[in-house]
Motif scaffolding. Structure first.
Motif, PDB file in Angstrom:
ATOM      1  N   THR A 225       0.806  -1.225   0.000  1.00 13.76           N
ATOM      2  CA  THR A 225       0.000   0.000   0.000  1.00 13.76           C
ATOM      3  C   THR A 225       0.838   1.272   0.000  1.00 13.76           C
ATOM      4  OG1 THR A 225      -0.151   0.007   2.419  1.00 13.76           O
ATOM      5  CG2 THR A 225      -1.879  -1.167   1.194  1.00 13.76           C
ATOM      6  N   LYS A 226       2.073   1.171   0.509  1.00  8.91           N
ATOM      7  CA  LYS A 226       2.924   2.356   0.580  1.00  8.91           C
ATOM      8  C   LYS A 226       4.377   1.924   0.631  1.00  8.91           C
ATOM      9  CE  LYS A 226       3.511   6.666   3.235  1.00  8.91           C
ATOM     10  NZ  LYS A 226       3.054   7.457   4.403  1.00  8.91           N
ATOM     11  N   VAL A 227       5.237   2.745   0.034  1.00  6.91           N
ATOM     12  CA  VAL A 227       6.676   2.466   0.039  1.00  6.91           C
ATOM     13  C   VAL A 227       7.416   3.701   0.523  1.00  6.91           C
ATOM     14  CG1 VAL A 227       8.685   2.040  -1.417  1.00  6.91           C
ATOM     15  CG2 VAL A 227       6.582   0.736  -1.788  1.00  6.91           C
TER      16      VAL A 227
ATOM     17  N   ARG B  92       9.377  -3.361  -4.922  1.00  8.43           N
ATOM     18  CA  ARG B  92       8.119  -3.259  -5.659  1.00  8.43           C
ATOM     19  C   ARG B  92       7.392  -1.974  -5.281  1.00  8.43           C
ATOM     20  NH1 ARG B  92       5.972  -7.796  -8.006  1.00  8.43           N
ATOM     21  NH2 ARG B  92       4.835  -6.215  -9.185  1.00  8.43           N
ATOM     22  N   LYS B  93       6.481  -1.571  -6.135  1.00 11.33           N
ATOM     23  CA  LYS B  93       5.726  -0.342  -5.937  1.00 11.33           C
ATOM     24  C   LYS B  93       4.357  -0.655  -5.326  1.00 11.33           C
ATOM     25  CE  LYS B  93       7.947   1.913  -9.878  1.00 11.33           C
ATOM     26  NZ  LYS B  93       7.747   2.539 -11.220  1.00 11.33           N
ATOM     27  N   PRO B  94       3.671   0.382  -4.806  1.00  9.41           N
ATOM     28  CA  PRO B  94       2.310   0.165  -4.313  1.00  9.41           C
ATOM     29  C   PRO B  94       1.434  -0.477  -5.381  1.00  9.41           C
ATOM     30  CG  PRO B  94       3.098   2.298  -3.594  1.00  9.41           C
ATOM     31  CD  PRO B  94       4.133   1.766  -4.545  1.00  9.41           C
ATOM     32  N   GLY B  95       0.639  -1.448  -4.944  1.00  7.18           N
ATOM     33  CA  GLY B  95      -0.208  -2.184  -5.878  1.00  7.18           C
ATOM     34  C   GLY B  95       0.304  -3.582  -6.151  1.00  7.18           C
ATOM     35  N   ALA B  96       1.592  -3.846  -5.882  1.00  6.59           N
ATOM     36  CA  ALA B  96       2.136  -5.191  -6.056  1.00  6.59           C
ATOM     37  C   ALA B  96       1.459  -6.148  -5.084  1.00  6.59           C
ATOM     38  CB  ALA B  96       3.647  -5.186  -5.833  1.00  6.59           C
ATOM     39  N   GLN B  97       1.213  -7.382  -5.536  1.00 11.82           N
ATOM     40  CA  GLN B  97       0.464  -8.319  -4.703  1.00 11.82           C
ATOM     41  C   GLN B  97       1.079  -9.711  -4.701  1.00 11.82           C
ATOM     42  OE1 GLN B  97      -3.446  -7.767  -6.601  1.00 11.82           O
ATOM     43  NE2 GLN B  97      -4.152  -6.737  -4.732  1.00 11.82           N
ATOM     44  N   MET B  98       0.805 -10.434  -3.641  1.00 15.87           N
ATOM     45  CA  MET B  98       1.208 -11.838  -3.534  1.00 15.87           C
ATOM     46  C   MET B  98       0.116 -12.595  -2.790  1.00 15.87           C
ATOM     47  SD  MET B  98       4.730 -13.553  -2.027  1.00 15.87           S
ATOM     48  CE  MET B  98       4.405 -13.293  -0.281  1.00 15.87           C
ATOM     49  N   LEU B  99      -0.280 -13.714  -3.360  1.00 15.05           N
ATOM     50  CA  LEU B  99      -1.310 -14.555  -2.762  1.00 15.05           C
ATOM     51  C   LEU B  99      -0.629 -15.705  -2.026  1.00 15.05           C
ATOM     52  CD1 LEU B  99      -4.461 -14.930  -2.734  1.00 15.05           C
ATOM     53  CD2 LEU B  99      -4.137 -16.499  -4.661  1.00 15.05           C
TER      54      LEU B  99
ATOM     55  N   THR C  49       4.558 -11.884  -6.475  1.00 17.05           N
ATOM     56  CA  THR C  49       5.695 -11.524  -5.633  1.00 17.05           C
ATOM     57  C   THR C  49       5.622 -10.063  -5.221  1.00 17.05           C
ATOM     58  OG1 THR C  49       8.125 -11.371  -5.540  1.00 17.05           O
ATOM     59  CG2 THR C  49       7.095 -10.998  -7.671  1.00 17.05           C
ATOM     60  N   ILE C  50       6.153  -9.776  -4.050  1.00 18.27           N
ATOM     61  CA  ILE C  50       6.287  -8.378  -3.616  1.00 18.27           C
ATOM     62  C   ILE C  50       7.759  -7.999  -3.519  1.00 18.27           C
ATOM     63  CG2 ILE C  50       4.051  -8.291  -2.442  1.00 18.27           C
ATOM     64  CD1 ILE C  50       5.649  -8.592   0.213  1.00 18.27           C
TER      65      ILE C  50
ATOM     66  N   TYR D  57      -9.727   6.079   8.252  1.00 21.88           N
ATOM     67  CA  TYR D  57     -10.229   5.192   7.203  1.00 21.88           C
ATOM     68  C   TYR D  57      -9.244   5.213   6.036  1.00 21.88           C
ATOM     69  CZ  TYR D  57     -14.510   6.116   9.845  1.00 21.88           C
ATOM     70  OH  TYR D  57     -15.424   6.273  10.851  1.00 21.88           O
ATOM     71  N   GLN D  58      -9.029   4.064   5.451  1.00 23.47           N
ATOM     72  CA  GLN D  58      -8.136   3.975   4.295  1.00 23.47           C
ATOM     73  C   GLN D  58      -8.788   3.095   3.235  1.00 23.47           C
ATOM     74  OE1 GLN D  58      -4.270   1.633   4.246  1.00 23.47           O
ATOM     75  NE2 GLN D  58      -3.430   3.716   4.169  1.00 23.47           N
ATOM     76  N   LEU D  59      -8.810   3.593   1.999  1.00 22.09           N
ATOM     77  CA  LEU D  59      -9.408   2.867   0.887  1.00 22.09           C
ATOM     78  C   LEU D  59      -8.340   2.528  -0.145  1.00 22.09           C
ATOM     79  CD1 LEU D  59     -12.566   5.105   0.266  1.00 22.09           C
ATOM     80  CD2 LEU D  59     -12.353   3.164   1.828  1.00 22.09           C
ATOM     81  N   LEU D  60      -8.333   1.279  -0.598  1.00 24.42           N
ATOM     82  CA  LEU D  60      -7.466   0.874  -1.703  1.00 24.42           C
ATOM     83  C   LEU D  60      -8.297   0.781  -2.969  1.00 24.42           C
ATOM     84  CD1 LEU D  60      -5.302  -2.042  -0.232  1.00 24.42           C
ATOM     85  CD2 LEU D  60      -4.950   0.425  -0.050  1.00 24.42           C
ATOM     86  N   LEU D  61      -7.863   1.458  -4.024  1.00 22.08           N
ATOM     87  CA  LEU D  61      -8.550   1.429  -5.314  1.00 22.08           C
ATOM     88  C   LEU D  61      -7.708   0.641  -6.308  1.00 22.08           C
ATOM     89  CD1 LEU D  61      -9.962   3.855  -3.866  1.00 22.08           C
ATOM     90  CD2 LEU D  61     -10.210   4.888  -6.120  1.00 22.08           C
ATOM     91  N   GLU D  62      -8.240  -0.499  -6.739  1.00 26.56           N
ATOM     92  CA  GLU D  62      -7.533  -1.337  -7.710  1.00 26.56           C
ATOM     93  C   GLU D  62      -8.260  -1.282  -9.042  1.00 26.56           C
ATOM     94  OE1 GLU D  62      -6.221  -5.278  -6.442  1.00 26.56           O
ATOM     95  OE2 GLU D  62      -6.979  -4.789  -4.450  1.00 26.56           O
TER      96      GLU D  62
END
Length: 375
Positions: free
Chosen positions: A25-27, A33-40, A50-51, A199-204
């Protein structure tokens, strides 16, 4: 959300598995990696995406497994300036803020159904934006809202005002199409200070499929298709020779078209997410391909050939009425200058240039045109 993560989530939901989704969410400082990178992360420890790798990713994986054990989403701060990171050779020296979402069967059924419908909507050609509540004074962390292109939405963030703000943010960011974080204080006003965030919202946003169109199924086209697929592109190969343009030869390609180049290009959709490589067997075919793609909004058009040959072709096309400014977007001689000689090496230098152009287009911080190779 990229294709690999979507596929992983589909598998999780279809098989009713336990999973946790890590999102950067923040770097702060230097990070892999940049915000938005994901790993399941699945319950057995296997991962998708990968993050950044290294011990930092290992720590995030352990945090995800803890989320799976508790069934509760949470935030995690990954400090890569620690001594252990240096011992492992991971000296990025930055901090990554993570949100780890619980997506297992202990979740409320409405949330899982919402996520299933979100993933299914991509199959129907829709382009939804997923909004997730990742910071809240209430107990509804992880609540989601899915907003479609027509601004119709499903889901609930727990408060009507949060739903309204989410819709406003999605509408305002439609043209930018990049991952973003919205921080709000207790009065639902934008804020930047961590202590003020209530409150924090993530927009994908939907991630468009990046397409690699290879015009020419010869010696360069073959490794180019294989490497392009490894990099996650949707690969299309076009050639008019059946002995070259066939699925037996191009096993990894998503589509192999054996047809006249002009006819094949008339049916292909070429948009800003399409990267076109012209590597046909001769000058005549190169020219036909270039004439048929130069007016299209491709993210990249590259053509193989010597400076002398390319210069002569561009002069011919100008005489035939194609404006010089249109031809200026051509990358030729193609690829990064790394001294490539073999077909495989040439494929590497071509993909290197495409990646460079793609990253410049994604960032676009100063709205300047990417630097092109000189013709």
């Amino acid at each position: 959300m990229d294709k690999e993560i979507k596929m992983g989530l589909r598998h999780v939901l279809e098989e009713k598995l336990e999973a946790a989704l890590i999102t950067v969410t923040k770097v702060l400082g230097s990070a892999p990696r940049k915000p938005g990178a994901q790993m399941l992360v699945l319950a057995d420890g296997t991962t998708t995406g990968t993050i950044g790798g290294g011990c930092g990713e290992a720590e995030a994986r352990q945090a995800a497994l803890q989320v799976l054990s508790t069934g509760r989403a949470r935030k995690h701060s990954l400090n890569m300036t620690a001594d252990i990171a240096e011992d492992e050779g991971m000296v990025c020296g930055g901090i990554m803020e993570l949100f780890i979402d619980y997506l297992g069967q202990g979740n409320v059924s409405e949330q899982l159904i919402l996520l299933e419908n979100y993933l299914l909507s991509f199959n129907h050609g829709e382009s939804p934006v997923l909004v997730t509540l990742t910071g809240s004074k209430q107990e509804n962390i992880g609540q989601k809202l899915v907003v479609q292109r027509n601004n119709q939405y499903s889901g609930d963030l727990g408060l009507p005002i949060l739903n309204r703000i989410a819709l406003e943010q999605v509408l305002a960011s439609r043209d930018h199409s990049h991952f973003s974080v919205v921080n709000l204080d207790e009065g639902f006003n934008p804020c930047d200070t961590k202590a003020e965030i209530a409150y924090q919202l993530l927009l994908e946003p939907p991630v468009s499929e990046t397409k690699l169109v290879i015009l020419g199924a010869g010696h360069i086209g073959l490794p180019l298709a294989g490497m392009g697929k490894m990099l996650g592109y949707e690969v299309t190969v076009v050639d008019d020779r059946p002995s070259f343009a066939n699925t037996l030869r191009f096993r990894t390609a998503d589509r192999v078209i054996c047809n006249d180049f002009e006819k094949a290009l008339a049916d292909l959709v070429i948009d800003p997410q399409t990267y076109v490589v012209i590597v046909t067997r001769g000058h005549r075919h190169d020219k036909v391909c270039l004439k048929n793609v130069i007016h299209k909004p491709a993210g990249y058009i590259g053509m193989i050939g010597s400076r002398r040959r390319v210069k002569a072709m561009l002069a011919e096309l100008q005489e035939e009425g194609i404006p010089a400014e249109k031809l200026e977007k051509l990358y030729s001689p193609i690829g990064l200058k790394i001294g490539a000689e073999t077909p495989e090496e040439i494929a590497v230098c071509i993909l290197g240039e495409i990646i460079k152009v793609q990253k410049e287009q994604t960032v676009s911080i100063n709205n300047e045109e990417p630097q092109k190779m000189l013709v």
